[in-house]
Design an enzyme around this catalytic site. Structure first.
Site, PDB file in Angstrom:
ATOM      1  N   HIS A  99      22.002  60.444  26.710  1.00  0.00           N
ATOM      2  CA  HIS A  99      20.614  60.772  26.207  1.00  0.00           C
ATOM      3  C   HIS A  99      19.890  59.520  26.839  1.00  0.00           C
ATOM      4  CE1 HIS A  99      22.136  63.728  23.042  1.00  0.00           C
ATOM      5  NE2 HIS A  99      23.299  62.860  23.305  1.00  0.00           N
ATOM      6  N   HIS A 134      27.033  63.408  29.795  1.00  0.00           N
ATOM      7  CA  HIS A 134      26.843  63.436  28.274  1.00  0.00           C
ATOM      8  C   HIS A 134      26.000  62.159  27.957  1.00  0.00           C
ATOM      9  CE1 HIS A 134      27.589  64.257  23.741  1.00  0.00           C
ATOM     10  NE2 HIS A 134      26.423  63.558  24.037  1.00  0.00           N
ATOM     11  N   ASP A 156      26.924  58.615  25.966  1.00  0.00           N
ATOM     12  CA  ASP A 156      26.139  59.265  24.867  1.00  0.00           C
ATOM     13  C   ASP A 156      24.734  58.352  24.807  1.00  0.00           C
ATOM     14  OD1 ASP A 156      25.637  61.062  23.142  1.00  0.00           O
ATOM     15  OD2 ASP A 156      26.910  60.288  21.527  1.00  0.00           O
ATOM     16  N   ASP A 157      24.698  57.236  24.031  1.00  0.00           N
ATOM     17  CA  ASP A 157      23.625  56.430  23.647  1.00  0.00           C
ATOM     18  C   ASP A 157      24.178  55.040  24.013  1.00  0.00           C
ATOM     19  OD1 ASP A 157      21.701  58.521  22.414  1.00  0.00           O
ATOM     20  OD2 ASP A 157      23.567  58.802  21.533  1.00  0.00           O
ATOM     21  N   HIS A 215      25.779  70.316  21.567  1.00  0.00           N
ATOM     22  CA  HIS A 215      26.420  69.452  20.842  1.00  0.00           C
ATOM     23  C   HIS A 215      27.346  70.214  19.552  1.00  0.00           C
ATOM     24  CE1 HIS A 215      24.292  66.365  22.684  1.00  0.00           C
ATOM     25  NE2 HIS A 215      24.976  65.178  22.007  1.00  0.00           N
ATOM     26  N   GLU A 247      31.169  67.390  16.617  1.00  0.00           N
ATOM     27  CA  GLU A 247      30.967  65.844  16.422  1.00  0.00           C
ATOM     28  C   GLU A 247      31.222  65.463  15.106  1.00  0.00           C
ATOM     29  OE1 GLU A 247      27.135  64.266  17.348  1.00  0.00           O
ATOM     30  OE2 GLU A 247      27.673  62.161  17.714  1.00  0.00           O
TER      31      GLU A 247
HETATM   32  N1  ADE Z   1      21.206  62.450  19.818  1.00  0.00           N
HETATM   33  C1  ADE Z   1      21.543  61.398  20.490  1.00  0.00           C
HETATM   34  N2  ADE Z   1      22.634  61.242  20.501  1.00  0.00           N
HETATM   35  C2  ADE Z   1      23.306  62.004  19.846  1.00  0.00           C
HETATM   36  C3  ADE Z   1      24.663  62.441  19.206  1.00  0.00           C
HETATM   37  N3  ADE Z   1      25.603  61.595  19.761  1.00  0.00           N
HETATM   38  N4  ADE Z   1      24.686  63.489  18.634  1.00  0.00           N
HETATM   39  C4  ADE Z   1      23.786  64.209  18.217  1.00  0.00           C
HETATM   40  N5  ADE Z   1      22.456  63.912  18.666  1.00  0.00           N
HETATM   41  C5  ADE Z   1      22.163  62.840  19.333  1.00  0.00           C
HETATM   42 ZN    ZN Z   2      25.129  63.081  22.571  1.00  0.00          ZN
END
Ligand code: ADE
Ligand code: ZN
Length: 336
Positions: A19, A17, A278-279, A197, A200
């Site tokens: 991005h 996971h 994630d990011d 997703h 969350e």
């Molecule tokens: N796009 C990038 N990161 C995300 C996340 N955690 N949840 C939803 N969309 C995303």
């Molecule tokens: Zn994500």
């Protein structure tokens, strides 16, 4: 360093996971802005980092979409992806399955092919030079229309050999998976694997929809599944993986404190949870930081950590033989 932290650093890890646009570090954002003559609303790298204070998912997404505006050429996507692959190497990530958001680029006039070529060229180099294997998953932005998602799926079809699956991301609340049921049916029929997703920020109902309407192979996040006992039983019965992202959850206020994180509870319930970043450029850390933060807050054991690593191998989109080879690496590390 504590013994458990050094155990985490050496643990062979799989990421499911991530991005790729969320791995854009402020330093690279600035240098690409300069290279492409794009104006940024920040004067310095410190100012960028200061802006990374989010109270929810939408707060983050606003900055995330703005940040990706510096990515224009194939070389930009190469540089972005290569920088992430180097982080994989230093974090002992041996296999990674990365998301990209084509609509975040095509709506700015960047060609689908430009994005995909840059990303896959860097991933190929990652395999050749560093032995890191990878897969690519294309995500639909759920705040955009079904029609736009269908258009994006059409654009992806000629590149099916380079895209293993399709996913669903962006603003969750108010954009249920059911909105994209027909697009995902078409993607499935074309042979793509499916992720989404869900849970969350959105309710357990969205996780049900991801399972029953999109027919996902994995759930991304899934935290709020724990509010629904029947849903937990279903996820356990199906052996459905949840790609959990601890530092993301903290930064986006999905949990108030890392000590409240549901990861340990998930494992105790028999859910196939795994750890992901994630990011990472926005949330304060790559894979080792995520494992360490959640492990320290919840006092995870080495056996818990090995379970998390095995769960991500098992939930990957590799072949059974490839999974077996990675499992052996994790098991050998556990014995050593
Ligand atoms: N796009 C990038 N990161 C995300 C996340 N955690 N949840 C939803 N969309 C995303
Ligand atoms: Zn994500």
């Amino acid at each position: 360093m504590t013994e458990i932290d050094s155990f985490i650093e050496g643990l062979p890890k799989v990421e499911l996971h991530l991005h790729i646009e969320g791995s854009l570090e402020p330093e690279l954002m600035f240098s690409l802005a300069q290279r492409n003559k794009v104006n940024l609303p920040f004067k310095s790298i410190e100012e960028v980092r200061k802006a990374y204070n989010f109270s929810n998912l939408q707060d983050f997404l606003n900055i995330y979409y703005q940040g990706m505006g510096v990515l224009l050429t194939e070389q930009d996507f190469y540089d972005l992806t290569w920088a992430y692959i180097e982080r994989c190497a230093s974090n002992h990530v041996i296999h990674t399955e990365i998301f990209f958001d084509p609509q975040g680029h095509t709506e700015r006039g960047v060609k689908f092919e430009t994005v995909l070529n840059g990303i896959t060229r860097a991933l190929d180099d990652g395999k050749k030079k560093l032995g890191i294997s990878s897969k690519v998953i294309m995500c639909f932005l759920r705040h955009l229309s079904e029609e736009d998602a269908f258009k994006t799926l059409e654009q992806a079809l000629p590149y099916k050999d380079r895209i293993i699956g399709v996913g669903l991301d962006s603003s969750e609340k108010g954009f249920p998976p059911s909105k994209f049921e027909r697009v995902f049916a078409k993607a499935r029929a074309a042979g793509f694997l499916i992720v989404a997703h869900a849970g969350e920020e959105g309710p357990p109902e969205y996780v049900w929809e991801a399972l029953d309407k999109l027919k996902v192979n994995r759930i991304d996040h899934g935290n709020r599944s724990l509010e629904d006992e029947k849903l937990v039983a279903r996820l356990v019965r199906d052996g459905m993986a949840l790609t959990v992202c601890p530092l993301s959850n903290l930064k986006l206020c999905v949990v108030k404190d890392m000590r409240d994180h549901p990861l340990k509870k998930m494992l105790e319930l028999g859910l196939k949870a795994c750890v992901n970043s994630d990011d990472p450029a926005y949330f304060g850390g790559y894979m080792n930081d995520n494992y360490k933060a959640v492990s320290n807050a919840l006092s995870l054991t080495k056996e818990n950590l090995l379970t998390l690593a095995r769960n991500s191998v098992a939930a990957s989109f590799l072949s059974n033989a490839e999974k077996e080879a990675l499992l052996q690496q994790v098991n050998a590390y556990g014995r050593a």
